[in-house]
Design an enzyme around this catalytic site. Structure first.
Site, PDB file in Angstrom:
ATOM      1  N   ARG A 203       0.853  -1.200   0.000  1.00 30.74           N
ATOM      2  CA  ARG A 203       0.000   0.000   0.000  1.00 30.74           C
ATOM      3  C   ARG A 203       0.883   1.242   0.000  1.00 30.74           C
ATOM      4  O   ARG A 203       1.670   1.438   0.937  1.00 30.74           O
ATOM      5  CB  ARG A 203      -0.887   0.008   1.242  1.00 30.74           C
ATOM      6  CG  ARG A 203      -1.845   1.194   1.364  1.00 30.74           C
ATOM      7  CD  ARG A 203      -2.579   1.149   2.698  1.00 30.74           C
ATOM      8  NE  ARG A 203      -3.265  -0.118   2.889  1.00 30.74           N
ATOM      9  CZ  ARG A 203      -3.755  -0.540   4.056  1.00 30.74           C
ATOM     10  NH1 ARG A 203      -3.604   0.204   5.152  1.00 30.74           N
ATOM     11  NH2 ARG A 203      -4.362  -1.710   4.138  1.00 30.74           N
TER      12      ARG A 203
ATOM     13  N   ASP B 127      -3.452  -8.483   3.396  1.00 34.16           N
ATOM     14  CA  ASP B 127      -4.797  -8.757   3.911  1.00 34.16           C
ATOM     15  C   ASP B 127      -5.409  -9.834   3.027  1.00 34.16           C
ATOM     16  O   ASP B 127      -5.453  -9.679   1.797  1.00 34.16           O
ATOM     17  CB  ASP B 127      -5.673  -7.502   3.854  1.00 34.16           C
ATOM     18  CG  ASP B 127      -5.191  -6.397   4.783  1.00 34.16           C
ATOM     19  OD1 ASP B 127      -4.497  -6.706   5.764  1.00 34.16           O
ATOM     20  OD2 ASP B 127      -5.527  -5.226   4.521  1.00 34.16           O
TER      21      ASP B 127
ATOM     22  N   GLU C  51      -7.138  -7.794  13.680  1.00 33.76           N
ATOM     23  CA  GLU C  51      -7.722  -7.976  12.350  1.00 33.76           C
ATOM     24  C   GLU C  51      -7.459  -9.403  11.875  1.00 33.76           C
ATOM     25  O   GLU C  51      -6.308  -9.760  11.584  1.00 33.76           O
ATOM     26  CB  GLU C  51      -7.106  -6.975  11.352  1.00 33.76           C
ATOM     27  CG  GLU C  51      -7.363  -5.514  11.719  1.00 33.76           C
ATOM     28  CD  GLU C  51      -6.698  -4.540  10.754  1.00 33.76           C
ATOM     29  OE1 GLU C  51      -5.913  -4.976   9.886  1.00 33.76           O
ATOM     30  OE2 GLU C  51      -6.954  -3.332  10.881  1.00 33.76           O
TER      31      GLU C  51
END
Length: 275
Positions: A113, A165, A247
């Site tokens: 990212r 992710d 997460e």
């Protein structure tokens, strides 16, 4: 317990996924000098496209679309490509081989990212008037608490290239419909049958759900949902990935190649070209 597919089904799924991945990784036509100059900074040579390491891993790169907590494509995401450091991509390939034998595939939501994307998140979080995606992604969290509660930060481990992710998808993967901007939203912690459709196994919440139910070992998550989270965590742990406890979808491959560097090259195959 989770139903396990047989080896024959896994081999058929692997073949189909490899064909699809090969089509998606066809060499791009070289851009003219002016276009190359406008493409932005390049990735170091240690970065690769995940599909070059394993074309069978599924991709659902959410930040190239409007189906995310901001509600629009995110700065720096020019193409739906997963870019990672080479050791991270190779470790995911090993994890994928383990899951394919059980009739499952990995699916990535986000990989490297750029810092400009993180900056976009920060600007959005500071604008308390923009809550267009609240009902789905943070229904129980006041937007003014996103920084204090750790959901948004000025730096992200994703920008170092070893964080991903992801989730698990039963094979054969089902085709899911695209998100339509402006459609009615359903809370990310609602029952799976009510949430936005995803071809993954049921993890108890959707991806990027800003809620304590997303904590990997939250005691309220039981049964098949807990089994699915454990399968993802334990499979990746075998190959050097460490889960972020807040997460269930977030994993970092250790040791990181760039533990102190936050890159800002765009998410695009052009970022991986050396010319």
């Amino acid at each position: 317990m989770m139903r396990t597919r047989g080896p024959a089904a896994a081999r058929r799924a692997l073949t189909a996924l490899a064909v699809t991945g090969a089509a998606l990784t066809a060499p791009a036509v070289a851009a003219p000098p002016a276009a190359r100059a406008a493409s932005g900074p390049k990735a170091p040579g240690e970065f690769v496209a995940l599909r070059s390491a394993d074309p069978t891993i599924l991709h659902d790169i959410r930040y190239t679309t409007a189906h995310n907590f901001v509600g629009e494509p995110i700065d720096g995401y020019r193409r739906p490509v997963c870019i990672l450091t080479r050791p991270t991509a190779q470790a995911l390939r090993k994890a994928q081989r383990t899951l394919l034998r059980k009739g499952y595939s990995l699916k990535v939501y986000d990989c490297y990212r750029p810092q400009r994307a993180v900056d976009h998140f920060v600007r959005w979080a500071e604008d308390l008037s923009d809550e267009r995606m609240k009902k789905e992604f943070y229904p129980h969290v006041d937007k003014s608490r996103l920084f204090a509660d750790g959901y948004i930060a000025e730096k992200s481990g994703h920008s170092r290239g070893s964080t991903v992710d992801l989730t698990i998808v039963p094979l054969p993967a089902r085709k899911t419909r695209p998100y339509v901007p402006g459609e009615p939203l359903v809370p990310c912690h609602a029952p799976r049958s009510e949430r936005f459709p995803d071809d993954s196994v049921d993890m108890g919440t959707g991806f990027d759900c800003f809620d304590t139910l997303s904590h990997t070992d939250d005691p309220r998550i039981q049964g098949a949902q807990r089994t699915n989270r454990r399968l993802l965590k334990e499979t990746l742990a075998r190959f050097g990935f460490v889960n972020l406890p807040e997460e269930w979808w977030h994993f970092t491959h250790k040791p990181e190649l760039f533990p102190d560097t936050y890159f800002d090259f765009p998410v695009s195959r052009r970022s991986l070209t050396r010319s």
